[in-house]
Design an enzyme around this catalytic site. Structure first.
Site, PDB file in Angstrom:
ATOM      1  N   GLU A   1      12.781  33.551  40.646  1.00 19.15           N
ATOM      2  CA  GLU A   1      14.247  34.033  40.080  1.00 19.15           C
ATOM      3  C   GLU A   1      15.455  34.157  40.173  1.00 19.15           C
ATOM      4  O   GLU A   1      16.321  34.343  39.557  1.00 19.15           O
ATOM      5  CB  GLU A   1      13.311  35.612  40.299  1.00 19.15           C
ATOM      6  CG  GLU A   1      12.063  36.070  39.746  1.00 19.15           C
ATOM      7  CD  GLU A   1      10.351  35.612  40.833  1.00 19.15           C
ATOM      8  OE1 GLU A   1      10.896  35.316  41.419  1.00 19.15           O
ATOM      9  OE2 GLU A   1      10.081  35.092  39.496  1.00 19.15           O
TER      10      GLU A   1
ATOM     11  N   ALA B   1      12.920  30.094  50.306  1.00 14.74           N
ATOM     12  CA  ALA B   1      12.468  29.386  51.285  1.00 14.74           C
ATOM     13  C   ALA B   1      10.801  29.371  50.428  1.00 14.74           C
ATOM     14  O   ALA B   1      10.307  30.174  50.163  1.00 14.74           O
ATOM     15  CB  ALA B   1      12.130  30.064  52.983  1.00 14.74           C
ATOM     16  N   VAL B   2      10.988  27.716  50.211  1.00 13.94           N
ATOM     17  CA  VAL B   2       8.849  27.601  49.686  1.00 13.94           C
ATOM     18  C   VAL B   2       8.562  26.547  51.068  1.00 13.94           C
ATOM     19  O   VAL B   2       9.223  25.691  51.299  1.00 13.94           O
ATOM     20  CB  VAL B   2       8.720  27.112  48.180  1.00 13.94           C
ATOM     21  CG1 VAL B   2       8.005  27.112  48.096  1.00 13.94           C
ATOM     22  CG2 VAL B   2      10.798  27.786  47.392  1.00 13.94           C
ATOM     23  N   ILE B   3       7.306  26.813  51.156  1.00 10.50           N
ATOM     24  CA  ILE B   3       6.736  26.449  51.967  1.00 10.50           C
ATOM     25  C   ILE B   3       5.062  26.688  51.488  1.00 10.50           C
ATOM     26  O   ILE B   3       4.492  27.154  50.916  1.00 10.50           O
ATOM     27  CB  ILE B   3       5.962  27.839  53.441  1.00 10.50           C
ATOM     28  CG1 ILE B   3       7.316  28.130  53.862  1.00 10.50           C
ATOM     29  CG2 ILE B   3       4.691  27.162  54.555  1.00 10.50           C
ATOM     30  CD1 ILE B   3       7.803  28.978  54.901  1.00 10.50           C
TER      31      ILE B   3
ATOM     32  N   THR C   1      -0.861  25.118  48.229  1.00  5.07           N
ATOM     33  CA  THR C   1      -1.197  25.752  46.906  1.00  5.07           C
ATOM     34  C   THR C   1       0.438  24.224  46.311  1.00  5.07           C
ATOM     35  O   THR C   1       1.073  24.316  47.020  1.00  5.07           O
ATOM     36  CB  THR C   1      -0.921  26.624  46.853  1.00  5.07           C
ATOM     37  OG1 THR C   1      -0.699  27.281  45.726  1.00  5.07           O
ATOM     38  CG2 THR C   1       0.545  27.673  47.963  1.00  5.07           C
TER      39      THR C   1
ATOM     40  N   HIS D   1       1.252  25.952  44.116  1.00  5.74           N
ATOM     41  CA  HIS D   1       2.085  26.457  43.735  1.00  5.74           C
ATOM     42  C   HIS D   1       3.412  25.893  44.528  1.00  5.74           C
ATOM     43  O   HIS D   1       4.954  26.099  42.954  1.00  5.74           O
ATOM     44  CB  HIS D   1       1.782  27.767  43.632  1.00  5.74           C
ATOM     45  CG  HIS D   1       2.503  28.860  43.212  1.00  5.74           C
ATOM     46  ND1 HIS D   1       2.287  28.838  41.887  1.00  5.74           N
ATOM     47  CD2 HIS D   1       3.439  30.104  43.670  1.00  5.74           C
ATOM     48  CE1 HIS D   1       2.842  30.369  41.290  1.00  5.74           C
ATOM     49  NE2 HIS D   1       3.247  30.363  42.322  1.00  5.74           N
TER      50      HIS D   1
ATOM     51  N   PHE E   1      22.256  25.386  46.533  1.00  8.82           N
ATOM     52  CA  PHE E   1      20.442  25.458  46.630  1.00  8.82           C
ATOM     53  C   PHE E   1      20.436  25.628  47.812  1.00  8.82           C
ATOM     54  O   PHE E   1      20.233  24.397  48.735  1.00  8.82           O
ATOM     55  CB  PHE E   1      20.154  24.065  45.990  1.00  8.82           C
ATOM     56  CG  PHE E   1      18.863  23.692  46.485  1.00  8.82           C
ATOM     57  CD1 PHE E   1      17.872  24.483  45.215  1.00  8.82           C
ATOM     58  CD2 PHE E   1      18.215  22.857  47.136  1.00  8.82           C
ATOM     59  CE1 PHE E   1      16.581  24.680  45.436  1.00  8.82           C
ATOM     60  CE2 PHE E   1      17.204  22.853  46.767  1.00  8.82           C
ATOM     61  CZ  PHE E   1      16.075  23.632  45.931  1.00  8.82           C
TER      62      PHE E   1
HETATM   63  N1  INI Z   1       8.622  32.629  46.011  1.00  6.64           N
HETATM   64  C1  INI Z   1       8.890  31.859  47.013  1.00  6.64           C
HETATM   65  O1  INI Z   1      10.084  31.850  47.484  1.00  6.64           O
HETATM   66  N2  INI Z   1       8.558  30.862  48.136  1.00  6.64           N
HETATM   67  C2  INI Z   1       7.335  30.402  48.076  1.00  6.64           C
HETATM   68  O2  INI Z   1       6.907  29.568  48.503  1.00  6.64           O
HETATM   69  C3  INI Z   1       6.406  31.197  47.455  1.00  6.64           C
HETATM   70  N3  INI Z   1       4.700  31.149  46.686  1.00  6.64           N
HETATM   71  O3  INI Z   1       4.178  30.205  47.979  1.00  6.64           O
HETATM   72  O4  INI Z   1       4.446  31.400  46.163  1.00  6.64           O
HETATM   73  C4  INI Z   1       6.755  31.560  45.930  1.00  6.64           C
HETATM   74  N4  INI Z   1       6.286  32.204  45.138  1.00  6.64           N
HETATM   75  C5  INI Z   1       6.805  33.128  44.006  1.00  6.64           C
HETATM   76  C6  INI Z   1       8.011  32.734  42.960  1.00  6.64           C
HETATM   77  O5  INI Z   1       8.571  32.678  43.628  1.00  6.64           O
HETATM   78  C7  INI Z   1       7.876  33.557  42.339  1.00  6.64           C
HETATM   79  O6  INI Z   1       8.948  35.192  42.574  1.00  6.64           O
HETATM   80  C8  INI Z   1       6.361  34.004  41.361  1.00  6.64           C
HETATM   81  O7  INI Z   1       6.024  33.114  40.926  1.00  6.64           O
HETATM   82  C9  INI Z   1       6.792  35.306  40.386  1.00  6.64           C
HETATM   83  O8  INI Z   1       7.864  34.838  39.022  1.00  6.64           O
END
Ligand code: INI
Length: 161
Positions: A61, A84-86, A90, A92, A117
């Site tokens: 978002e 933070a994206v970990i 996954t 994803h 960023f």
């Molecule tokens: N969002 C993150 O900020 N970090 C993550 O590690 C993550 N994982 O792992 O799924 C994550 N997912 C949610 C994504 O950002 C959205 O909020 C969701 O897909 C709805 O649009």
């Protein structure tokens, strides 16, 4: 020998206004990035009232939120996007991190506004903690400085330097 005719942005934050846009996903880590960004901007002269925080669900978002914030705050000098994206186990991860990075670049270019960023993309939670104010610095602080420098570069170029 010092180079001549070099233009670069200073790190003087006086009179500037910034938004921090942060994902709540992995909030424990992102809170440290937000604190790092806020403290760094204040240490460089940005008034506390000239920094505001906008929270969104996750990193996916961040680009839209940055765009909405910029459009409703035309006096902003820049935006620090934090999250933070970990990876964990996954796939994803790749979609969220990739879309976030390209979205932020797109918003920054489209609006001609520094949007940093400040998103950690790590394999493990330990690596994220290391980069959120423990042994490998604070990504929020680093990116806040980048945005500040780019905001001052923009001013310098507009002033005809
Ligand atoms: N969002 C993150 O900020 N970090 C993550 O590690 C993550 N994982 O792992 O799924 C994550 N997912 C949610 C994504 O950002 C959205 O909020 C969701 O897909 C709805 O649009």
């Amino acid at each position: 020998m010092a180079a001549h005719n070099v233009i670069k942005g200073s790190l003087n934050g006086a009179g500037k206004r910034f938004a921090l846009v942060a994902g709540r996903f992995n909030e424990y880590i992102v809170d440290s990035l937000v604190n790092g960004a806020r403290n760094t901007l204040e240490q460089h002269g940005v008034a506390p009232d000239d920094i505001f925080l906008v929270q969104v669900p996750g990193c996916f978002e961040l680009p839209l939120a940055a765009r909405m914030v910029a459009q409703s705050n035309p006096d902003l000098s820049g935006i620090v996007a934090l999250g933070a994206v970990i990876r964990g186990a996954t796939p994803h991860f790749d979609y969220v991190a990739g879309e976030c990075a390209s979205g932020i670049r797109q918003v920054s270019m489209e609006l001609n506004l520094p949007v940093g960023f400040g998103v950690l993309t790590t394999e493990t939670i330990e690596q994220a903690i290391e980069r959120a104010g423990t042994k490998a610095g604070n990504k929020g602080a680093d990116v806040a400085l980048t945005v500040l420098e780019m905001a001052n570069l923009s001013d310098a170029l507009k002033a005809g330097n």
